[in-house]
Design an enzyme around this catalytic site. Structure first.
Site, PDB file in Angstrom:
ATOM      1  N   ARG A 100      37.547  23.664  81.762  1.00  0.00           N
ATOM      2  CA  ARG A 100      38.765  24.237  81.168  1.00  0.00           C
ATOM      3  C   ARG A 100      38.706  24.269  79.644  1.00  0.00           C
ATOM      4  NH1 ARG A 100      43.512  21.839  85.077  1.00  0.00           N
ATOM      5  NH2 ARG A 100      43.321  23.509  86.596  1.00  0.00           N
ATOM      6  N   LYS A 140      49.373  23.593 104.500  1.00  0.00           N
ATOM      7  CA  LYS A 140      50.763  23.800 104.897  1.00  0.00           C
ATOM      8  C   LYS A 140      51.188  25.251 104.827  1.00  0.00           C
ATOM      9  CE  LYS A 140      52.830  19.433 103.664  1.00  0.00           C
ATOM     10  NZ  LYS A 140      53.741  18.840 102.692  1.00  0.00           N
ATOM     11  N   GLY A 173      42.880  25.298  93.910  1.00  0.00           N
ATOM     12  CA  GLY A 173      41.868  24.283  93.620  1.00  0.00           C
ATOM     13  C   GLY A 173      40.821  24.128  94.707  1.00  0.00           C
ATOM     14  N   GLY A 218      48.783  27.009  91.814  1.00  0.00           N
ATOM     15  CA  GLY A 218      50.238  27.140  91.970  1.00  0.00           C
ATOM     16  C   GLY A 218      50.754  28.377  91.256  1.00  0.00           C
TER      17      GLY A 218
HETATM   18  P1  AMP Z   1      46.137  23.502 100.415  1.00  0.00           P
HETATM   19  O1  AMP Z   1      46.283  22.552  99.267  1.00  0.00           O
HETATM   20  O2  AMP Z   1      47.408  23.835 101.090  1.00  0.00           O
HETATM   21  O3  AMP Z   1      45.291  24.705 100.078  1.00  0.00           O
HETATM   22  O4  AMP Z   1      45.333  22.672 101.534  1.00  0.00           O
HETATM   23  C1  AMP Z   1      44.039  22.219 101.366  1.00  0.00           C
HETATM   24  C2  AMP Z   1      43.782  21.147 102.361  1.00  0.00           C
HETATM   25  O5  AMP Z   1      43.988  21.629 103.666  1.00  0.00           O
HETATM   26  C3  AMP Z   1      42.361  20.623 102.333  1.00  0.00           C
HETATM   27  O6  AMP Z   1      42.375  19.310 101.859  1.00  0.00           O
HETATM   28  C4  AMP Z   1      41.904  20.710 103.778  1.00  0.00           C
HETATM   29  O7  AMP Z   1      41.216  19.554 104.211  1.00  0.00           O
HETATM   30  C5  AMP Z   1      43.195  20.854 104.535  1.00  0.00           C
HETATM   31  N1  AMP Z   1      42.995  21.525 105.821  1.00  0.00           N
HETATM   32  C6  AMP Z   1      42.429  22.720 106.043  1.00  0.00           C
HETATM   33  N2  AMP Z   1      42.363  22.992 107.345  1.00  0.00           N
HETATM   34  C7  AMP Z   1      42.898  21.937 108.010  1.00  0.00           C
HETATM   35  C8  AMP Z   1      43.119  21.634 109.373  1.00  0.00           C
HETATM   36  N3  AMP Z   1      42.764  22.477 110.333  1.00  0.00           N
HETATM   37  N4  AMP Z   1      43.711  20.454 109.663  1.00  0.00           N
HETATM   38  C9  AMP Z   1      44.074  19.611 108.679  1.00  0.00           C
HETATM   39  N5  AMP Z   1      43.902  19.848 107.369  1.00  0.00           N
HETATM   40  C10 AMP Z   1      43.322  20.995 107.028  1.00  0.00           C
END
Ligand code: AMP
Length: 392
Positions: free
Chosen positions: A38, A199, A350, A373
């Protein structure tokens, strides 16, 4: 979105006190910088301002000190790094006040100073008008080059920018805005979006907004299981956000109405527990005792086939628990495929950024966004607080 914004090369900087809001929020361990990307990326705007004869005042946040002085989150190591690798950068261990003003008044064209962590002051995150005024008194021109902070109504992003007549986006922010503008205003067709991550609740707004723009949306990661569950598929012990089932059904209906294809996994790499041994599940349905942790090979092939004719593609969020070698294959396969496409590719968030770096294909992506974000919020609302403040 981009109209009405000036860029740093369109304002007069000569002999002016130029405040550059940078993003020096880098990982630090015991005062040692762990990744300087960065800082290195911010240099183009800093060098340009120096060359134009500006008195350059750099400011950033680092971590979450919550309005208090937290010595471990001082920006001093960043000033040392800048001095060592680029040009001399004087560190000021304060943000506003008489001593800072005195130092700024002594500056000569081409000098560079770095203020202390903006978030040491409680006024920064509160967008406190009097803190913004104090910052404003330090400078003649305001430059925002911190895309990753543009969705935050903080004093250095919003209040300060609104107080200045002469203001512009730096080169880093310019690049971000130009790429996201390619999606937001009349994207090339077909335009596809790949979403994953933990999520669905974090990305509902974005998906809804993209249903008015994209031609296809591919969903992987844990969020796929809420979609599958909502459509009556057995997902076993996979992560499901039960509070959002109705919303997900509405999204699916809107996709049908808008003629946007939504593609979900058709097979999975599962396990009995989060870190257990991988079990391949060949069907869309998952047995009761298993949870889905990565997309399966058939899904990866399906996604690749359906993505292949993209003219522009945006990817945010891993296809599985890519941090573990056992569940990273889907994410890396999709990352590599997107990188090889003859299309404009934009990757944000990220985890997706670290996946493309790990896969060694980051240099083949058209644009790797610096703000996870911020990029999601920009796609959802077509603008950001920091962008509007630059236009005001
Ligand atoms: P996000 O910050 O919402 O982009 O989520 C990223 C996180 O989602 C990573 O740490 C992944 O390990 C987790 N992730 C992705 N697929 C799955 C899954 N099928 N079950 C649980 N966690 C997941």
């Amino acid at each position: 979105m981009i109209e009405g914004i000036k860029f740093v090369n369109e304002v007069n900087l000569k002999s002016k006190r130029v405040f550059i809001r940078t993003d020096f929020n880098v990982p630090l361990k015991n005062g040692v910088l762990q990744d300087t990307t960065r800082i290195d990326e911010a240099i183009s705007t800093v060098n340009y301002a120096k060359k134009e004869g500006a008195k350059v005042i750099l400011a950033s946040h680092l971590g979450r000190p919550k309005g208090k002085i937290v010595p471990e989150l001082s920006l001093k190591p960043v000033a040392d790094y800048l001095s060592k690798n680029y040009s001399r950068t004087a560190f000021i261990s304060d943000i506003t006040g008489k001593a800072v003003k005195a130092k700024v008044n002594e500056m000569k064209p081409g000098d560079v100073i770095l203020l202390e962590n903006l978030r040491f002051h409680p006024g920064e995150e509160k967008n406190d008008p009097s803190f913004a005024r104090d910052l404003s008194e330090l400078c003649d021109v305001y430059i925002n080059d911190a895309f990753g902070s543009c969705h935050r109504a903080h004093a250095s992003v919003d209040g300060l920018a609104r107080l200045k007549k002469d203001k512009a986006a730096g080169f880093l922010l310019k690049r971000e805005l130009e790429y996201f503008d390619m999606i937001l205003s009349n994207p090339k067709r077909p335009f596809y979006v790949v979403l994953g991550g933990a999520k669905v609740s974090d990305k509902i707004g974005v998906i809804e907004a993209l249903l008015d723009k994209a031609d296809k949306i591919f969903i992987g990661g844990a969020m796929a299981y809420t979609f599958l569950y909502a459509s009556g598929v057995n997902v076993g012990k996979s992560l499901v956000e039960k509070d959002h089932i109705e919303t997900v059904r509405k999204i699916t209906d809107k996709a049908k109405k808008n003629n946007v294809a939504m593609l979900l996994p058709v097979d999975h790499v599962c396990s009995e527990e989060f870190n257990g041994d991988p079990v391949y599940v060949e069907s869309r349905d998952i047995p009761e005792n298993l949870m889905g942790l990565d997309i399966g090979g058939k899904t990866a092939d399906l996604f690749k086939r359906e993505i292949a004719d993209a003219k522009i593609i945006m990817w945010n969020g891993p296809m599985g628990v890519f941090e573990s070698d056992k569940y990273s294959r889907g994410t890396f396969e999709i990352a590599t495929f997107i990188a090889e496409l003859d299309a404009i590719s934009i990757v944000g968030g990220g985890d997706s950024v670290s996946a493309i770096k790990k896969a060694g294909v980051a240099d083949k992506i058209s644009h790797v966004s610096t703000g996870g974000g911020a990029s999601l919020e920009l796609l959802e609302n077509s603008t950001l607080v920091g962008i509007e403040a630059l236009k005001s």
